[in-house]
Design an enzyme around this catalytic site. Sequence first.
Site, PDB file in Angstrom:
ATOM      1  N   ASN A  32      31.938   0.697  30.705  1.00 58.91           N
ATOM      2  CA  ASN A  32      32.928   0.060  29.830  1.00 58.91           C
ATOM      3  C   ASN A  32      32.374  -1.291  29.396  1.00 58.91           C
ATOM      4  OD1 ASN A  32      35.138  -1.017  28.549  1.00 58.91           O
ATOM      5  ND2 ASN A  32      36.303  -1.416  30.431  1.00 58.91           N
ATOM      6  N   TRP A  33      31.905  -1.346  28.156  1.00 59.93           N
ATOM      7  CA  TRP A  33      31.300  -2.594  27.671  1.00 59.93           C
ATOM      8  C   TRP A  33      32.357  -3.660  27.368  1.00 59.93           C
ATOM      9  CZ3 TRP A  33      26.936  -1.249  23.584  1.00 59.93           C
ATOM     10  CH2 TRP A  33      25.938  -0.518  24.233  1.00 59.93           C
ATOM     11  N   LYS A  34      33.613  -3.267  27.330  1.00 65.76           N
ATOM     12  CA  LYS A  34      34.688  -4.185  26.889  1.00 65.76           C
ATOM     13  C   LYS A  34      34.284  -4.777  25.529  1.00 65.76           C
ATOM     14  CE  LYS A  34      35.466  -5.076  31.724  1.00 65.76           C
ATOM     15  NZ  LYS A  34      36.274  -5.770  32.690  1.00 65.76           N
ATOM     16  N   HIS A  36      43.814   0.668  30.681  1.00 65.10           N
ATOM     17  CA  HIS A  36      42.980  -0.320  31.390  1.00 65.10           C
ATOM     18  C   HIS A  36      43.837  -1.563  31.651  1.00 65.10           C
ATOM     19  CE1 HIS A  36      39.839  -3.205  32.276  1.00 65.10           C
ATOM     20  NE2 HIS A  36      39.022  -2.191  32.475  1.00 65.10           N
ATOM     21  N   GLU A  46      43.267  -4.556  31.395  1.00 62.85           N
ATOM     22  CA  GLU A  46      43.186  -5.601  30.353  1.00 62.85           C
ATOM     23  C   GLU A  46      44.073  -5.240  29.156  1.00 62.85           C
ATOM     24  OE1 GLU A  46      38.895  -5.761  30.171  1.00 62.85           O
ATOM     25  OE2 GLU A  46      38.887  -6.570  32.211  1.00 62.85           O
ATOM     26  N   GLU A 101      41.445   1.188  39.681  1.00 59.17           N
ATOM     27  CA  GLU A 101      40.800  -0.103  39.472  1.00 59.17           C
ATOM     28  C   GLU A 101      41.730  -1.221  39.940  1.00 59.17           C
ATOM     29  OE1 GLU A 101      37.634  -0.056  36.337  1.00 59.17           O
ATOM     30  OE2 GLU A 101      39.472  -0.184  35.210  1.00 59.17           O
ATOM     31  N   GLY A 131      35.859  -7.542  37.447  1.00 65.61           N
ATOM     32  CA  GLY A 131      35.181  -8.715  36.891  1.00 65.61           C
ATOM     33  C   GLY A 131      35.118  -9.899  37.835  1.00 65.61           C
ATOM     34  N   SER A 186      33.954  -4.236  40.004  1.00 66.06           N
ATOM     35  CA  SER A 186      32.742  -4.919  40.495  1.00 66.06           C
ATOM     36  C   SER A 186      31.732  -3.970  41.132  1.00 66.06           C
ATOM     37  CB  SER A 186      33.119  -6.045  41.463  1.00 66.06           C
ATOM     38  OG  SER A 186      33.859  -7.044  40.788  1.00 66.06           O
ATOM     39  N   GLY A 234      32.169  -2.106  34.524  1.00 62.80           N
ATOM     40  CA  GLY A 234      32.255  -3.084  33.436  1.00 62.80           C
ATOM     41  C   GLY A 234      30.970  -3.890  33.356  1.00 62.80           C
ATOM     42  N   GLY A 235      30.981  -5.080  33.961  1.00 67.00           N
ATOM     43  CA  GLY A 235      29.867  -6.030  33.830  1.00 67.00           C
ATOM     44  C   GLY A 235      28.489  -5.429  34.053  1.00 67.00           C
TER      45      GLY A 235
HETATM   46  C1  PEP Z   1      36.204  -2.452  34.179  1.00 67.54           C
HETATM   47  O1  PEP Z   1      35.933  -2.946  33.113  1.00 67.54           O
HETATM   48  O2  PEP Z   1      36.963  -1.510  34.229  1.00 67.54           O
HETATM   49  C2  PEP Z   1      35.561  -2.977  35.385  1.00 67.54           C
HETATM   50  C3  PEP Z   1      35.709  -2.320  36.503  1.00 67.54           C
HETATM   51  O3  PEP Z   1      34.843  -4.133  35.263  1.00 67.54           O
HETATM   52  P1  PEP Z   1      33.813  -4.743  36.346  1.00 67.54           P
HETATM   53  O4  PEP Z   1      32.883  -3.629  36.741  1.00 67.54           O
HETATM   54  O5  PEP Z   1      33.106  -5.833  35.614  1.00 67.54           O
HETATM   55  O6  PEP Z   1      34.613  -5.224  37.505  1.00 67.54           O
END
Ligand code: PEP
Length: 244
Positions: free
Chosen positions: A9-11, A90, A92, A160, A166, A205, A226-227
């Site tokens: 997930n690049w967001k 999600h 966010e 999640e 994040g 994470s 994500g990251g």
């Molecule tokens: C996400 O974007 O769903 C996520 C889990 O981000 P991260 O891996 O950065 O915590």
Amino acid sequence: MRKRLVIANWKMNGSLALADEVLADFSAKSNVDVIVVPPSVYVSRLIESAEGSFDVGLQDVSQFENGAHTGDVSAAMVAELGATAVLVGHSERRGEHGESDATVAAKGLQVLAAGLMPVICVGESLAERESGKATARVRAQIEAQADCLRFGGEIAIAYEPIWAIGTGKSASALEAVAMLREIRGVLREVSAERADGIRILYGGSVNGENAAELFSHDEIEGVLVGGASLDTEQFAAIIRAADV
Ligand code: PEP
């Protein structure tokens, strides 16, 4: 154990240059289903060039079929492009855009009706975890998706915890497994027929270092990243860890 699913997930990150880098990196096939979910403006570019090395998804979709909804895209449009999956709910989106469980359910149904796979995201806040309400919160979020869960078609659930997204602080493998087992139980209550066909993922994470520990548990059928998905070496390490 079934094939694992690793989702990037690049967001609202990345660039066309990253899209090209990713394409160069994923030519090697693995025994893992990989879905890259870039910002929607990059979706076509990735689909055109992916040549089947990985699938491409969207981060969000309209809850409506079509019409006067400026800025939205419909699930049918996503399907027409050749994307295969859509993230719905999600944290966010729930937090920044006020998406309720009902909105998430409406989006999930649009995605399924278009023949795509919704990746339904659920998870508790830090306050909910610290006050012992994490399980009840996640159960309620899953139960709210009953119509989707009974609809038919492929679905994935991503657990999640918001406090792990994040923050660099992943849930421990045991915390994740405990909640994934709980989710499997709710899925069976809601739809005994379909529950075991649904892959349940962990997100929060995940990186190249902690992925192997997470994947040492069969309950973790994939991860939403994500990251670390913006770093092609980290992401490749996660895919390798999933490939067991
Ligand atoms: C996400 O974007 O769903 C996520 C889990 O981000 P991260 O891996 O950065 O915590």
